[in-house]
Design a protein around this motif. Structure first.
Motif, PDB file in Angstrom:
ATOM      1  N   PRO A 190     -12.568  21.457  10.466  1.00  9.61           N
ATOM      2  CA  PRO A 190     -13.937  21.976  10.600  1.00  9.61           C
ATOM      3  C   PRO A 190     -14.475  22.600   9.317  1.00  9.61           C
ATOM      4  N   TRP A 191     -13.619  22.806   8.337  1.00  8.11           N
ATOM      5  CA  TRP A 191     -14.036  23.395   7.073  1.00  8.11           C
ATOM      6  C   TRP A 191     -13.961  22.317   6.009  1.00  8.11           C
ATOM      7  N   PHE A 192     -13.473  22.620   4.860  1.00 11.88           N
ATOM      8  CA  PHE A 192     -13.381  21.608   3.800  1.00 11.88           C
ATOM      9  C   PHE A 192     -11.961  21.512   3.266  1.00 11.88           C
ATOM     10  N   TRP A 193     -10.976  21.544   4.165  1.00 11.40           N
ATOM     11  CA  TRP A 193      -9.591  21.389   3.730  1.00 11.40           C
ATOM     12  C   TRP A 193      -9.332  19.892   3.548  1.00 11.40           C
ATOM     13  N   ASP A 201     -13.289  27.803   3.017  1.00  7.12           N
ATOM     14  CA  ASP A 201     -12.632  28.263   4.244  1.00  7.12           C
ATOM     15  C   ASP A 201     -13.673  28.787   5.228  1.00  7.12           C
ATOM     16  N   GLY A 202     -13.204  29.188   6.400  1.00 16.11           N
ATOM     17  CA  GLY A 202     -14.097  29.773   7.386  1.00 16.11           C
ATOM     18  C   GLY A 202     -14.776  31.019   6.848  1.00 16.11           C
ATOM     19  N   PRO A 203     -15.960  31.339   7.346  1.00 17.77           N
ATOM     20  CA  PRO A 203     -16.734  32.457   6.794  1.00 17.77           C
ATOM     21  C   PRO A 203     -16.089  33.825   6.998  1.00 17.77           C
ATOM     22  N   ALA A 204     -15.172  33.942   7.952  1.00 19.19           N
ATOM     23  CA  ALA A 204     -14.535  35.239   8.215  1.00 19.19           C
ATOM     24  C   ALA A 204     -13.231  35.419   7.440  1.00 19.19           C
ATOM     25  N   ALA A 205     -12.794  34.405   6.695  1.00 17.08           N
ATOM     26  CA  ALA A 205     -11.459  34.439   6.093  1.00 17.08           C
ATOM     27  C   ALA A 205     -11.269  35.612   5.143  1.00 17.08           C
ATOM     28  N   LEU A 206     -12.146  35.767   4.164  1.00 18.50           N
ATOM     29  CA  LEU A 206     -11.967  36.816   3.157  1.00 18.50           C
ATOM     30  C   LEU A 206     -11.959  38.196   3.799  1.00 18.50           C
ATOM     31  N   ALA A 207     -12.903  38.460   4.686  1.00 20.58           N
ATOM     32  CA  ALA A 207     -12.970  39.771   5.344  1.00 20.58           C
ATOM     33  C   ALA A 207     -11.724  40.034   6.188  1.00 20.58           C
ATOM     34  N   ASN A 208     -11.193  38.990   6.824  1.00 21.03           N
ATOM     35  CA  ASN A 208      -9.993  39.142   7.635  1.00 21.03           C
ATOM     36  C   ASN A 208      -8.810  39.539   6.758  1.00 21.03           C
ATOM     37  N   TYR A 209      -8.642  38.876   5.633  1.00 18.34           N
ATOM     38  CA  TYR A 209      -7.548  39.234   4.725  1.00 18.34           C
ATOM     39  C   TYR A 209      -7.687  40.680   4.237  1.00 18.34           C
ATOM     40  N   GLN A 210      -8.877  41.064   3.856  1.00 21.91           N
ATOM     41  CA  GLN A 210      -9.085  42.423   3.352  1.00 21.91           C
ATOM     42  C   GLN A 210      -8.854  43.462   4.446  1.00 21.91           C
TER      43      GLN A 210
END
Length: 198
Positions: free
Chosen positions: A48-51, A150-159
């Protein structure tokens, strides 16, 4: 397409235990993962993303990747099959083991159920405890790359899980006009798969 790549890391484990996962799912540790299954999970979660960078890999490339000592997959299962996964990839360094969260994400059917944070917490905890289960030195660093593909929530989830940004880079990538979707990315028939990148 302009792509921003962000590297995050942590040098000590969280003082909080991972949150419990709901009863309708189970998390299983898997080692000696078959390359066919690793590729399927990659396509299922990343479609669903660009992997796309590994869709053109040969079986031998997958085998080489998966044979790195200490490699683990933590697969989240729900009704109907896998709902997500964490792929841990260790590198033994002079100061101990640096564990990369090589891939992490949820299948489309699992998004929006509040599973992403707890799954990542379990994956990070598993990275820190890797030496207890495998023949690698103790973990001294856990790190991950994420990017605007990646999904739009990825960076915030990692942080939110305690990983701290330690670098960013911008690249130009030749990407399809839209994500391929899980069906095509897991090998389903469709128009030609875009040229892999990376």
């Amino acid at each position: 397409m302009k792509v921003t790549i962000t590297t995050l890391q942590m040098h000590r484990p969280s003082s909080h235990a991972p949150r419990a996962l709901p009863d309708e799912v189970r998390l299983e540790r898997t080692v000696a993962v078959a390359p066919e299954y690793a590729r399927f999970l990659y396509g299922l979660v990343g479609g669903p993303w660009f992997w796309t960078d590994r869709l053109g890999w040969t079986r031998e490339q997958w085998v080489e990747e998966l044979e790195v000592p200490g490699t683990e997959f933590w697969v989240l299962y729900g009704e109907g099959g896998p709902w997500g996964y964490v792929h841990l990839h260790p590198l033994v360094a002079a100061d101990g083991t640096h564990v990369e969260i090589r891939y992490f994400g949820l299948a489309e059917r699992a998004i929006g159920r509040g599973l992403g944070g707890p799954l990542l917490e379990h994956g990070i905890a598993a990275a820190w405890s890797l030496a207890e289960r495998t023949d690698v030195p103790p973990t001294t660093r856990v790190w991950v790359h994420t990017c605007t593909l990646d999904g739009p929530a990825a960076l915030a989830n990692y942080q939110a899980r305690g990983l701290v940004v330690c670098g960013t880079e911008e690249t130009d990538e030749d990407m399809p006009g839209e994500p391929l979707g899980s069906w095509v990315s897991t090998g389903g028939p469709a128009s030609a798969v875009a040229r892999p990148i990376g």
